[in-house]
Enzyme design. Structure first.
Site, mmCIF file in Angstrom:
data_model
loop_
_atom_site.group_PDB
_atom_site.id
_atom_site.type_symbol
_atom_site.label_atom_id
_atom_site.label_comp_id
_atom_site.label_asym_id
_atom_site.label_seq_id
_atom_site.Cartn_x
_atom_site.Cartn_y
_atom_site.Cartn_z
ATOM 1 N N HIS A 181 0.821 -1.219 0.000
ATOM 2 C CA HIS A 181 0.000 0.000 0.000
ATOM 3 C C HIS A 181 0.849 1.261 0.000
ATOM 4 C CE1 HIS A 181 0.096 -0.050 4.553
ATOM 5 N NE2 HIS A 181 0.079 1.248 4.374
ATOM 6 N N ASP A 196 1.163 -7.664 2.333
ATOM 7 C CA ASP A 196 1.300 -6.236 2.047
ATOM 8 C C ASP A 196 2.767 -5.796 1.886
ATOM 9 O OD1 ASP A 196 0.890 -3.526 1.815
ATOM 10 O OD2 ASP A 196 -0.471 -3.379 3.523
ATOM 11 N N SER A 237 3.911 2.230 8.490
ATOM 12 C CA SER A 237 3.722 1.237 7.449
ATOM 13 C C SER A 237 5.030 0.996 6.734
ATOM 14 C CB SER A 237 2.692 1.712 6.441
ATOM 15 O OG SER A 237 1.432 1.343 6.879
HETATM 16 N N1 ARG Z 1 -4.640 0.496 7.419
HETATM 17 C C1 ARG Z 1 -3.347 0.539 6.829
HETATM 18 C C2 ARG Z 1 -2.761 1.955 6.977
HETATM 19 O O1 ARG Z 1 -3.274 2.737 7.693
HETATM 20 C C3 ARG Z 1 -3.360 0.049 5.423
HETATM 21 C C4 ARG Z 1 -4.005 0.955 4.438
HETATM 22 C C5 ARG Z 1 -4.004 0.504 3.015
HETATM 23 N N2 ARG Z 1 -4.904 -0.573 2.753
HETATM 24 C C6 ARG Z 1 -6.206 -0.445 2.455
HETATM 25 N N3 ARG Z 1 -6.902 -1.535 2.309
HETATM 26 N N4 ARG Z 1 -6.801 0.703 2.277
HETATM 27 O O2 ARG Z 1 -2.139 2.554 6.165
HETATM 28 N N1 GLU Z 2 -1.203 1.339 7.567
HETATM 29 C C1 GLU Z 2 -0.592 2.369 8.351
HETATM 30 C C2 GLU Z 2 0.400 3.200 7.563
HETATM 31 O O1 GLU Z 2 0.261 3.396 6.398
HETATM 32 C C3 GLU Z 2 -0.006 1.756 9.543
HETATM 33 C C4 GLU Z 2 -1.095 1.409 10.418
HETATM 34 C C5 GLU Z 2 -1.195 2.359 11.552
HETATM 35 O O2 GLU Z 2 -1.813 3.418 11.442
HETATM 36 O O3 GLU Z 2 -0.607 1.963 12.548
HETATM 37 O O4 GLU Z 2 1.309 3.769 8.113
#
Ligand code: ARG
Ligand code: GLU
Length: 706
Positions: A84, A220, A641
């Protein structure tokens, strides 16, 4: 017996208090924590983590593209981050014919690695406490504006000094609301090429349904390579550049993780607010989040509907949709967690004790009440500010009209030809990923919410007139999207044919809409909003100091601010609700359970099905399957991330990519019972690269250890 019991109780006590879990620590100050880290199992020294005289782990870590973290895993500049995090780049190389998002991409030779315009990574060269220099000349007699100016001036001197005679970037950042300042010096590389990405059905497996959730099965990750000039120095893209030779890269441990193992996450968390006043927390959890969630739900439903009808729209909106959905879901977990933990109540309790204590500590007297008062004044303004961002500027052509206006203004010194060419290229970029029905339907929905929920005094006159004329936001949308040149690429490009001038779009309804709202916001809201906020910031500086003095037993760490941090904890499952316990790891079995050819996000590549059927896991097999993800207690945030998850020996065991939804309030309040970071098990990465992608040459570049 009694003795044994005592022993058991005390060892139990130790077992629960030894693990720090909460906290995002500064690498250069890690020596202050190293004893605690060692008690928890860490085997290296502070200078293995951070050192400016010799290579240390920090030299293997980069801030990736400004919003993520990445780490080097070979001596030839190979870098791993999340899928991502590289999503925008993968998408930009994708088309309906060459759908790397869907099918994945693997460079089988260096020549096939793909350059990425606009992408950069930076290494931290060093960081140091510069509080004394930054605050030189600051005294209590200065007004806040004077202080800000002086801090800025002093910081500039420090930055200039740090950049003298080298090619580094430098910046001074404030910590603890301006009670401390640090200088950060970076080396930035801009030739960063895409090496590999699994298909989205692996890299984004489970999509936004599984996002922020455990159990998780998302592979990921994506791979990039940093290129440098012949002297190993940063250089803009050139085919003559060569793979960068890092001072340090990470060895990869194939030993895996067990519950209770020490883990450390080393990366760039973006923003946390652990020391907020109760009123701020109440506003976020009870008002701001619920409204923003509702607005985004509307947009997401419309996007989903249009994306399900066409592959082209699905590709166009893949990235936008993911980012809208991401915060939307996080806010839900955050509001829920704050409610469950009764954070507003416990903050209030803390504040009343603090107030009582402050009676004998003059500089803190009355600060809590003053802040409460300011928050009462701030709230209506914060509410419009939220709507301004989520219901006005979230409209694509409206926002785009604003961008074009600014670009034209900036181009004013260019010749008309050059300016037109410039605008044309901005337009090409925008329309590549634009689909009118999504934008238009969203407009009707979210502007409708603005109209309904925002009081008349916070509506621009122009908007009120439009609403009188058009009655509802559906017909207002018809009017704007029919008459604006920005509603289609053809009309927009055609508008450039007669030449460009600064106010050529002055009568365009999308731009008029943009200007009406933005001028109104800037003139009638922003000033007041900023003013109250800056008074709050000033109070927070004092309140922060007060909290540290009042609660001196507590160990404080500065809120995240996109600077390099260390967080450590252990691999651990958790109980999300009564009667349920989640184990700490997931496996390929779960991917097969979820596999569904009829759902885009769960439709795994046939290759993976075949491998599974044949149980052809090779050396990546563990107990007859392949480990995929694991959870641990590391205190991470957005920006972490792609961060390396390291074991007690400092070897790479995972790639951090998410938190569990029940624990997303950790940006405001950390709960050791449910706050968990989610990492990709590095063994799944190796399995995918080797077995699914057939890119064994990349694995041979890495250093695997037991
Ligand atoms: N939750 C993760 C973060 O905050 C992954 C985000 C990307 N993935 C998604 N399915 N939108 O960045
Ligand atoms: N998916 C998040 C990022 O892009 C990390 C998840 C979080 O917020 O801890 O940094």
């Amino acid at each position: 017996m009694k003795r044994l019991l005592l022993f058991l109780i005390s060892s139990l006590f130790f077992a629960t208090t030894l693990i720090a879990d909460e906290g995002m620590w500064l690498p250069s100050l890690i020596k202050e924590r190293i004893q605690d880290m060692k008690k928890n199992g860490f085997r290296l020294s502070a200078s293995d983590i951070y050192d400016i005289n010799k290579a240390s782990i920090k030299d293997a870590i980069v801030h990736f593209g400004g919003g993520c973290t990445g780490e080097l895993i070979s001596g030839e500049g190979l870098l791993i981050t999340n899928h991502h995090c590289g999503f925008g780049q993968i998408q930009s190389h994708s088309s309906v014919e060459n759908d790397y998002l869907k099918d994945g991409f693997w460079a089988m030779s260096r020549e096939q690695e793909l350059p990425n315009k606009g992408l950069s990574v930076r290494f931290l060269v060093k960081m140091e406490d510069v509080t004394t220099q930054v605050l030189k000349g600051v005294n209590t007699g200065l007004s806040e504006t004077e202080r800000v100016a002086l801090v800025k001036e002093n910081s500039q001197i420090i930055v200039d000094e740090a950049k003298k005679g080298n090619h580094y970037d430098a910046r001074v950042e404030s910590l603890y609301y301006g009670n401390q300042y640090f200088l950060f010096v970076y080396e930035t590389f801009t030739d960063v090429r895409l090496v590999g990405a699994p298909p989205s059905s692996i890299g984004k497996f489970g999509g936004d349904t599984d996002n922020w959730m455990w159990p998780r099965h998302t592979g990921d990750f994506s791979l990039f390579r940093i290129y440098a000039d012949k002297n190993n120095k940063p250089a803009p893209y050139s085919k003559d550049n060569v793979p960068y030779k890092p001072k340090r890269f990470l060895s990869i441990s194939t030993s895996g993780v067990n519950e209770g193992d020490f883990t450390m996450v080393y990366g760039y968390p973006g923003r946390t607010q652990e020391y907020l006043h109760s009123e701020a927390v109440r506003y976020i959890s009870e008002i701001s989040n619920p409204h923003k969630i509702k607005l985004r739900t509307m947009r997401l439903n419309i996007q989903a509907d249009e994306m399900s009808k066409s592959t082209e729209v699905r590709i166009k909106y893949a990235s936008k949709n993911a980012s809208v959905a991401n915060a939307w879901k996080k806010w839900q977990g955050e509001a829920g967690g704050i409610k469950r933990l009764k954070t507003v109540e416990s903050k209030k309790e803390f504040e009343s004790k603090f107030s009582a204590w402050s009676k004998n500590h003059k500089q803190y007297v009355g600060i809590i009440d003053t802040m409460t008062l300011l928050y009462t004044k701030l709230e209506p303004l914060a509410f419009v500010t939220d709507y301004h961002a989520e219901a006005v500027n979230a409209n694509e052509i409206v926002r785009f009209a604003g961008i074009i206006q600014t670009t034209l203004l900036r181009n004013s010194k260019m010749s008309a030809n050059v300016s037109a060419a410039n605008i044309r290229s901005v337009m090409e970029g925008f329309y590549k990923d634009y689909y009118l029905p999504v934008d238009k339907r969203s407009f009707a929905a979210i502007v409708g919410e603005y109209d309904k929920n925002i009081s008349d005094k916070f509506k621009p006159e122009y908007f009120k007139e439009l609403m009188k004329l058009h009655k509802n936001t559906e017909s207002l949308a018809d009017f704007i999207f029919e008459n604006s040149v920005f509603s289609s690429k053809e009309k927009a490009l055609a508008s450039l044919e007669k030449g460009v001038s600064q106010d050529m779009y002055a009568n365009d309804p999308a731009l008029m809409f943009y200007n009406a709202f933005n001028e109104f916001y800037n003139n009638s809201i922003k000033q007041q909003y900023d003013e109250i906020n800056s008074r709050l910031t000033l109070l927070y500086r004092t309140y922060m100091r007060g909290q540290m003095e009042f609660d001196s037993e507590n160990e404080f760490y500065p809120d995240a601010n996109s600077t390099l941090r260390i967080t450590y904890g252990k691999v651990k499952g958790y109980s999300p609700s009564d009667g349920v316990y989640y184990r700490h790891f997931s496996t390929l079995e779960g991917i097969m359970e979820k596999d569904n050819p009829n759902i885009y996000d769960y439709d795994i590549p046939q290759k993976l099905r075949d491998i599974y059927k044949a149980r052809d896991f090779g050396k990546w097999s563990v107990n007859g399957t392949v480990p995929v993800c694991f959870v641990a207690t590391n205190h991470t945030s957005g920006g972490n991330s792609g961060s390396p998850v390291l074991n007690a020996e400092g070897n790479l065991i995972g790639i951090n990519f998410d938190r569990v939804w029940e624990g997303t309030m950790s940006d405001i309040v950390y709960d050791p019972d449910v706050c968990r970071n989610i990492s990709l098990d590095v063994r799944y990465v190796l399995f995918v690269v080797d077995k699914v992608a057939g890119a064994g040459h990349l694995i041979r570049e890495m250093k695997l250890v037991k």
